[in-house]
Scaffold this motif. Structure first.
Motif, PDB file in Angstrom:
ATOM      1  N   GLN A   4       0.839  -1.192   0.000  1.00 51.48           N
ATOM      2  CA  GLN A   4       0.000   0.000   0.000  1.00 51.48           C
ATOM      3  C   GLN A   4       0.879   1.248   0.000  1.00 51.48           C
ATOM      4  O   GLN A   4       1.895   1.290   0.689  1.00 51.48           O
ATOM      5  CB  GLN A   4      -0.899   0.023   1.244  1.00 51.48           C
ATOM      6  N   PRO A   5       0.473   2.269  -0.768  1.00 58.04           N
ATOM      7  CA  PRO A   5       1.259   3.503  -0.769  1.00 58.04           C
ATOM      8  C   PRO A   5       1.029   4.294   0.510  1.00 58.04           C
ATOM      9  O   PRO A   5      -0.074   4.295   1.052  1.00 58.04           O
ATOM     10  CB  PRO A   5       0.730   4.259  -1.980  1.00 58.04           C
ATOM     11  N   THR A   6       2.080   4.952   0.984  1.00 58.59           N
ATOM     12  CA  THR A   6       1.953   5.829   2.142  1.00 58.59           C
ATOM     13  C   THR A   6       2.093   7.282   1.718  1.00 58.59           C
ATOM     14  O   THR A   6       1.843   8.184   2.501  1.00 58.59           O
ATOM     15  CB  THR A   6       3.017   5.484   3.206  1.00 58.59           C
ATOM     16  N   GLY A   7       2.509   7.501   0.479  1.00 56.63           N
ATOM     17  CA  GLY A   7       2.626   8.860  -0.037  1.00 56.63           C
ATOM     18  C   GLY A   7       2.710   8.842  -1.552  1.00 56.63           C
ATOM     19  O   GLY A   7       3.273   7.917  -2.134  1.00 56.63           O
ATOM     20  N   LEU A   8       2.118   9.869  -2.180  1.00 53.26           N
ATOM     21  CA  LEU A   8       2.164   9.982  -3.629  1.00 53.26           C
ATOM     22  C   LEU A   8       2.193  11.471  -3.958  1.00 53.26           C
ATOM     23  O   LEU A   8       1.314  12.213  -3.532  1.00 53.26           O
ATOM     24  CB  LEU A   8       0.929   9.314  -4.245  1.00 53.26           C
ATOM     25  N   THR A   9       3.242  11.894  -4.662  1.00 50.04           N
ATOM     26  CA  THR A   9       3.409  13.310  -4.986  1.00 50.04           C
ATOM     27  C   THR A   9       3.719  13.468  -6.462  1.00 50.04           C
ATOM     28  O   THR A   9       4.610  12.806  -6.990  1.00 50.04           O
ATOM     29  CB  THR A   9       4.568  13.936  -4.163  1.00 50.04           C
ATOM     30  N   PHE A  21       5.947   3.405  -0.250  1.00 51.33           N
ATOM     31  CA  PHE A  21       5.106   2.261   0.119  1.00 51.33           C
ATOM     32  C   PHE A  21       5.327   1.860   1.569  1.00 51.33           C
ATOM     33  O   PHE A  21       6.330   2.201   2.179  1.00 51.33           O
ATOM     34  CB  PHE A  21       5.407   1.074  -0.806  1.00 51.33           C
ATOM     35  N   ASP A  22       4.360   1.083   2.081  1.00 56.25           N
ATOM     36  CA  ASP A  22       4.381   0.692   3.486  1.00 56.25           C
ATOM     37  C   ASP A  22       5.507  -0.290   3.826  1.00 56.25           C
ATOM     38  O   ASP A  22       5.753  -0.562   4.996  1.00 56.25           O
ATOM     39  CB  ASP A  22       3.020   0.143   3.940  1.00 56.25           C
ATOM     40  N   ASP A  23       6.217  -0.816   2.815  1.00 55.95           N
ATOM     41  CA  ASP A  23       7.359  -1.683   3.113  1.00 55.95           C
ATOM     42  C   ASP A  23       8.658  -0.877   3.167  1.00 55.95           C
ATOM     43  O   ASP A  23       9.745  -1.445   3.275  1.00 55.95           O
ATOM     44  CB  ASP A  23       7.473  -2.815   2.081  1.00 55.95           C
ATOM     45  N   GLY A  24       8.546   0.468   3.055  1.00 52.47           N
ATOM     46  CA  GLY A  24       9.721   1.328   3.134  1.00 52.47           C
ATOM     47  C   GLY A  24      10.302   1.697   1.769  1.00 52.47           C
ATOM     48  O   GLY A  24      11.174   2.560   1.689  1.00 52.47           O
ATOM     49  N   THR A  83      -6.797   6.684 -19.924  1.00 54.97           N
ATOM     50  CA  THR A  83      -7.509   5.413 -19.773  1.00 54.97           C
ATOM     51  C   THR A  83      -6.703   4.350 -19.025  1.00 54.97           C
ATOM     52  O   THR A  83      -7.159   3.219 -18.913  1.00 54.97           O
ATOM     53  CB  THR A  83      -7.937   4.856 -21.141  1.00 54.97           C
ATOM     54  N   GLY A  84      -5.538   4.704 -18.524  1.00 54.28           N
ATOM     55  CA  GLY A  84      -4.735   3.716 -17.795  1.00 54.28           C
ATOM     56  C   GLY A  84      -5.059   3.710 -16.314  1.00 54.28           C
ATOM     57  O   GLY A  84      -5.058   4.757 -15.665  1.00 54.28           O
ATOM     58  N   LEU A  85      -5.358   2.519 -15.771  1.00 57.15           N
ATOM     59  CA  LEU A  85      -5.536   2.365 -14.326  1.00 57.15           C
ATOM     60  C   LEU A  85      -4.250   1.787 -13.756  1.00 57.15           C
ATOM     61  O   LEU A  85      -3.884   0.658 -14.053  1.00 57.15           O
ATOM     62  CB  LEU A  85      -6.689   1.414 -14.012  1.00 57.15           C
ATOM     63  N   TYR A  86      -3.565   2.572 -12.949  1.00 61.49           N
ATOM     64  CA  TYR A  86      -2.284   2.175 -12.369  1.00 61.49           C
ATOM     65  C   TYR A  86      -2.527   1.652 -10.960  1.00 61.49           C
ATOM     66  O   TYR A  86      -2.750   2.430 -10.041  1.00 61.49           O
ATOM     67  CB  TYR A  86      -1.329   3.370 -12.327  1.00 61.49           C
ATOM     68  N   THR A  87      -2.506   0.329 -10.811  1.00 62.45           N
ATOM     69  CA  THR A  87      -2.687  -0.255  -9.477  1.00 62.45           C
ATOM     70  C   THR A  87      -1.424   0.004  -8.664  1.00 62.45           C
ATOM     71  O   THR A  87      -0.354   0.289  -9.213  1.00 62.45           O
ATOM     72  CB  THR A  87      -2.932  -1.771  -9.556  1.00 62.45           C
ATOM     73  N   TRP A  88      -1.560  -0.137  -7.348  1.00 59.23           N
ATOM     74  CA  TRP A  88      -0.386   0.054  -6.481  1.00 59.23           C
ATOM     75  C   TRP A  88       0.709  -0.951  -6.857  1.00 59.23           C
ATOM     76  O   TRP A  88       1.878  -0.602  -6.903  1.00 59.23           O
ATOM     77  CB  TRP A  88      -0.766  -0.097  -5.015  1.00 59.23           C
ATOM     78  N   ASP A  89       0.317  -2.194  -7.135  1.00 55.98           N
ATOM     79  CA  ASP A  89       1.303  -3.210  -7.520  1.00 55.98           C
ATOM     80  C   ASP A  89       2.006  -2.840  -8.822  1.00 55.98           C
ATOM     81  O   ASP A  89       3.212  -3.053  -8.971  1.00 55.98           O
ATOM     82  CB  ASP A  89       0.645  -4.593  -7.662  1.00 55.98           C
ATOM     83  N   TYR A  90       1.259  -2.276  -9.773  1.00 52.92           N
ATOM     84  CA  TYR A  90       1.864  -1.903 -11.057  1.00 52.92           C
ATOM     85  C   TYR A  90       2.820  -0.728 -10.879  1.00 52.92           C
ATOM     86  O   TYR A  90       3.914  -0.704 -11.449  1.00 52.92           O
ATOM     87  CB  TYR A  90       0.778  -1.584 -12.088  1.00 52.92           C
ATOM     88  N   LEU A  91       2.447   0.254 -10.057  1.00 54.82           N
ATOM     89  CA  LEU A  91       3.341   1.377  -9.778  1.00 54.82           C
ATOM     90  C   LEU A  91       4.605   0.898  -9.073  1.00 54.82           C
ATOM     91  O   LEU A  91       5.702   1.373  -9.353  1.00 54.82           O
ATOM     92  CB  LEU A  91       2.623   2.443  -8.943  1.00 54.82           C
ATOM     93  N   TYR A  92       4.447  -0.065  -8.173  1.00 57.66           N
ATOM     94  CA  TYR A  92       5.611  -0.634  -7.475  1.00 57.66           C
ATOM     95  C   TYR A  92       6.535  -1.304  -8.486  1.00 57.66           C
ATOM     96  O   TYR A  92       7.750  -1.116  -8.468  1.00 57.66           O
ATOM     97  CB  TYR A  92       5.140  -1.643  -6.422  1.00 57.66           C
ATOM     98  N   LYS A  93       5.947  -2.068  -9.404  1.00 62.35           N
ATOM     99  CA  LYS A  93       6.718  -2.748 -10.451  1.00 62.35           C
ATOM    100  C   LYS A  93       7.449  -1.724 -11.331  1.00 62.35           C
ATOM    101  O   LYS A  93       8.632  -1.887 -11.632  1.00 62.35           O
ATOM    102  CB  LYS A  93       5.792  -3.619 -11.298  1.00 62.35           C
ATOM    103  N   LEU A  94       6.745  -0.662 -11.755  1.00 63.25           N
ATOM    104  CA  LEU A  94       7.370   0.366 -12.587  1.00 63.25           C
ATOM    105  C   LEU A  94       8.544   1.017 -11.860  1.00 63.25           C
ATOM    106  O   LEU A  94       9.591   1.257 -12.462  1.00 63.25           O
ATOM    107  CB  LEU A  94       6.354   1.445 -12.986  1.00 63.25           C
ATOM    108  N   GLY A  95       8.355   1.298 -10.577  1.00 60.05           N
ATOM    109  CA  GLY A  95       9.433   1.909  -9.799  1.00 60.05           C
ATOM    110  C   GLY A  95      10.599   0.967  -9.586  1.00 60.05           C
ATOM    111  O   GLY A  95      11.761   1.321  -9.775  1.00 60.05           O
ATOM    112  N   ASN A  96      10.277  -0.259  -9.234  1.00 57.93           N
ATOM    113  CA  ASN A  96      11.296  -1.262  -8.919  1.00 57.93           C
ATOM    114  C   ASN A  96      12.102  -1.682 -10.143  1.00 57.93           C
ATOM    115  O   ASN A  96      13.288  -1.985 -10.034  1.00 57.93           O
ATOM    116  CB  ASN A  96      10.611  -2.481  -8.287  1.00 57.93           C
ATOM    117  N   GLU A  97      11.459  -1.700 -11.308  1.00 53.45           N
ATOM    118  CA  GLU A  97      12.110  -2.173 -12.538  1.00 53.45           C
ATOM    119  C   GLU A  97      12.375  -1.030 -13.514  1.00 53.45           C
ATOM    120  O   GLU A  97      12.564  -1.254 -14.709  1.00 53.45           O
ATOM    121  CB  GLU A  97      11.226  -3.244 -13.200  1.00 53.45           C
ATOM    122  N   LYS A  98      12.420   0.202 -12.987  1.00 55.96           N
ATOM    123  CA  LYS A  98      12.514   1.400 -13.823  1.00 55.96           C
ATOM    124  C   LYS A  98      13.669   1.340 -14.826  1.00 55.96           C
ATOM    125  O   LYS A  98      13.485   1.620 -16.005  1.00 55.96           O
ATOM    126  CB  LYS A  98      12.650   2.629 -12.916  1.00 55.96           C
TER     127      LYS A  98
END
Length: 141
Positions: A4-9, A21-24, A83-98
């Motif tokens: 889960q996200p704890t902040g989004l800017t 995210f809540d895992d740091g 039209t794109g729905l960015y789930t928290w998991d997908y945003l995490y993946k994009l960030g992690n695999e940027k």
């Protein structure tokens, strides 16, 4: 358990989305990467190998970000794409695999005949065999 996200800017000046995210974990994801990897049918197509390469998105901005339930956000980009729905998991993946995703994007641009960063320039469009006209595919969007 889904992260889960704890902040989004949204940083319109530097054109990055910061998300924590809540895992740091925390990521700064460029708008351009978000746009070219949009999870929408318009970009992803309707199956493996149907992806539509996005070009000319270097200057894309985000006009708005709307929450979708407790699981996603739906950004409206300054090029009108929304039209794109960015789930928290997908945003995490994009960030992690940027870095890998960015390298893949550049490889795809080069494979389509764009040299250097030229495929990212505003106003560039796909021509030739790599450009698929997405209208009339028979699917609702």
């Amino acid at each position: 358990m889904s992260k889960q996200p704890t902040g989004l800017t949204v940083h319109n000046k530097s054109k990055v989305l910061d998300i924590e995210f809540d895992d740091g974990a925390s990521f700064s994801i460029p708008f351009e990467l978000l746009r070219v990897y949009s999870p929408s049918a318009e970009v992803k197509g309707h199956g493996e190998g149907q992806e539509v390469l996005q070009v000319g998105k270097r200057e894309v901005g985000i006009a708005a970000v709307d929450p979708v339930g407790n699981y996603a956000v739906q950004p409206t980009f300054t090029d009108g794409h929304n039209t794109g729905l960015y789930t928290w998991d997908y945003l995490y993946k994009l960030g992690n695999e940027k870095d890998a995703l960015w390298a893949n994007y550049m490889d795809r641009l080069h494979a389509s005949g764009f040299e250097g960063d030229s495929g990212r320039e505003t106003g560039v469009t796909l021509t030739g065999p790599g450009s698929k006209n997405h209208t009339g595919c028979g699917h609702k969007h």
